[in-house]
Design an enzyme around this catalytic site. Structure first.
Site, mmCIF file in Angstrom:
data_model
loop_
_atom_site.group_PDB
_atom_site.id
_atom_site.type_symbol
_atom_site.label_atom_id
_atom_site.label_comp_id
_atom_site.label_asym_id
_atom_site.label_seq_id
_atom_site.Cartn_x
_atom_site.Cartn_y
_atom_site.Cartn_z
ATOM 1 C CG HIS A 56 -0.275 -0.019 2.539
ATOM 2 N ND1 HIS A 56 0.437 1.047 3.041
ATOM 3 C CD2 HIS A 56 -0.211 -0.993 3.496
ATOM 4 C CE1 HIS A 56 0.897 0.739 4.240
ATOM 5 N NE2 HIS A 56 0.532 -0.494 4.538
ATOM 6 C CB CYS A 90 1.682 -3.762 4.958
ATOM 7 S SG CYS A 90 0.112 -4.234 5.723
#
Length: 428
Positions: free
Chosen positions: A148, A156
């Site tokens: 992202h 992440c």
């Protein structure tokens, strides 16, 4: 040699061109996620024999901090088209074990249209598909692991916004061209002989050796490998007999490797073994930190839960060393700024005030008791002093009034005779 293998590999790698089977392209690409690829990239595609909407594959390397986008050429093989620096990834080298361990996953994952999120709170994102069949077979847990934007990560792979926009555009165009899903290969580092030699003593080494087989298959064929799981491990480009399937937790079926790949892999491995032996004797950079297995994962997971509850804890998660010792930076403490954190801060402040009041009450009681004892002691001392003073005059009088000493009779007669004699002498 690999033209047929490339076409075959493409068909069996679940990247075949077909209609989207979860959501249409329009469903997951609203306005705001429609940024087009720059002309420079489009020109390079044309020079490499790539169609704009051809399938893609992504590769992630933690140690090198890069995300690569590879795109299929007209001959069926893939070539690199773009490389982006990772702004931030969470955790250390090594796989993700459990929910809350803050590890960015390593392994082979699949992204479908339904995993694309143009309305992400992190600008744009796509879920990489953790946990996959391997992760589930090995009891590994976690959710919402993404690539992202926004350059912020807690498990992440985070990119800068312009970078995620381009990566998103690659995926959007590939899905628009009919790719049903694309593969993400997440590695700790480039799995060269030199790097494998560097990390040969790492507790994650056996896991990385398993990933390296898939890495090598891609390096040889330039086609995303067909990935299956059996006996709780990855297997790559294996063809099972008709009617037999790969069971992630069951025994692996008797399978075969395509002959061209088998020959190419044998030659590749021979060269690798020689390079590995040479690297063992060479001077290499020190390995980077890696997760010390499930024990450290649980340690960090507990820290994450306490953080989510709003407790005041170390700013950085604890770290377990490979010798089993734990490192915590207790000089940097704090709590998350969230409703839970503020509620916990208010609760702790209330408890601290209550504790302080109780301590002050106890101190006052002890002070009053001490004052009472002091007053009692002073009263006793005064009483004793008064008693002593009252008895002092009688003793003095007794000392001053003493009886006159008695004169012996014999001395008294002698004195009378002497007195008479003197009076006679002076006519008295």
């Amino acid at each position: 040699m690999f033209a047929k293998l490339a076409r075959t590999g493409f068909m069996i790698s679940v990247l075949a061109v077909a209609g989207c089977n979860e959501k249409s392209v329009a469903d997951f690409v609203p306005q705001g996620a429609n940024k087009q690829l720059p002309e420079k990239i489009l020109a390079e595609m044309r020079s490499k024999g790539m169609n704009r909407e051809a399938p893609i594959v992504g590769r992630i390397f933690k140690e090198e901090n890069v995300v690569e986008v590879w795109k299929q050429k007209t001959n069926g093989r893939y070539d690199i088209i773009a490389t982006y620096p990772i702004c931030r990834y969470s955790g250390k080298l090594g796989p993700k074990y459990t929910e809350g361990d803050r590890q960015a996953p390593e392994g082979f994952y699949t992204v479908r249209p339904g995993q694309m999120n143009p309305k992400s709170g992190y600008h744009l994102s796509f879920n990489i598909g953790y946990p996959n069949a391997y992760d589930r077979a090995n009891g590994r847990t976690g959710s919402n692991l993404m690539v992202h934007g926004a350059c912020s990560s807690s498990g992440c792979y985070s990119m800068n916004d312009p970078q995620i926009e381009e990566i998103y555009a690659f995926a959007r165009d590939a899905f628009k061209g009919g790719q049903t899903e694309f593969q993400i290969q997440a590695y700790p580092f480039r799995m060269t002989a030199a790097n494998m030699a560097r990390y040969r003593n790492d507790p994650n080494y056996e896991f990385w050796k398993m990933l390296k087989v898939g890495y090598d298959n891609f390096e040889i064929t330039k086609v995303p490998p067909k990935v299956d799981v059996c006996e709780k491990r990855y297997v790559f480009n294996q063809v099972a007999p008709d009617g037999q399937k790969f069971n992630p937790t069951g025994a692996c079926p008797t399978s075969t490797t395509p002959d061209p790949l088998k020959v190419a892999y044998a030659n590749y491995q021979k060269n690798y073994d020689a390079a590995f032996a040479s690297a063992m004797n060479g001077s290499t950079p020190a390995p980077k930190a890696s997760i010390a297995g499930i024990k450290e994962a649980k340690l960090v997971s507990d820290w994450t839960k306490r953080r989510a509850r709003g407790e005041r804890i170390t700013i950085d998660p604890p770290s377990m060393n490979h010798d089993g010792s734990v490192t915590e930076n207790t000089t940097r403490m704090g709590r998350i700024d969230s409703p839970a954190g503020r509620k916990m801060a208010a609760l702790e402040a209330e408890q601290a005030a209550k504790k302080k009041a109780e301590e002050e009450k106890r101190a006052a009681i002890l002070a009053a008791k001490a004052e009472k004892e002091r007053a009692k002691a002073e009263a006793l001392a005064a009483k004793e002093a008064a008693k002593n003073k009252a008895s002092e005059p009688a003793e003095t009088l007794t000392a001053q009034v003493q009886p006159a000493p008695e004169v012996p009779v014999e001395d008294e007669g002698r004195l009378s005779k002497m007195k008479k004699k003197l009076l006679g002498m002076f006519g008295g």
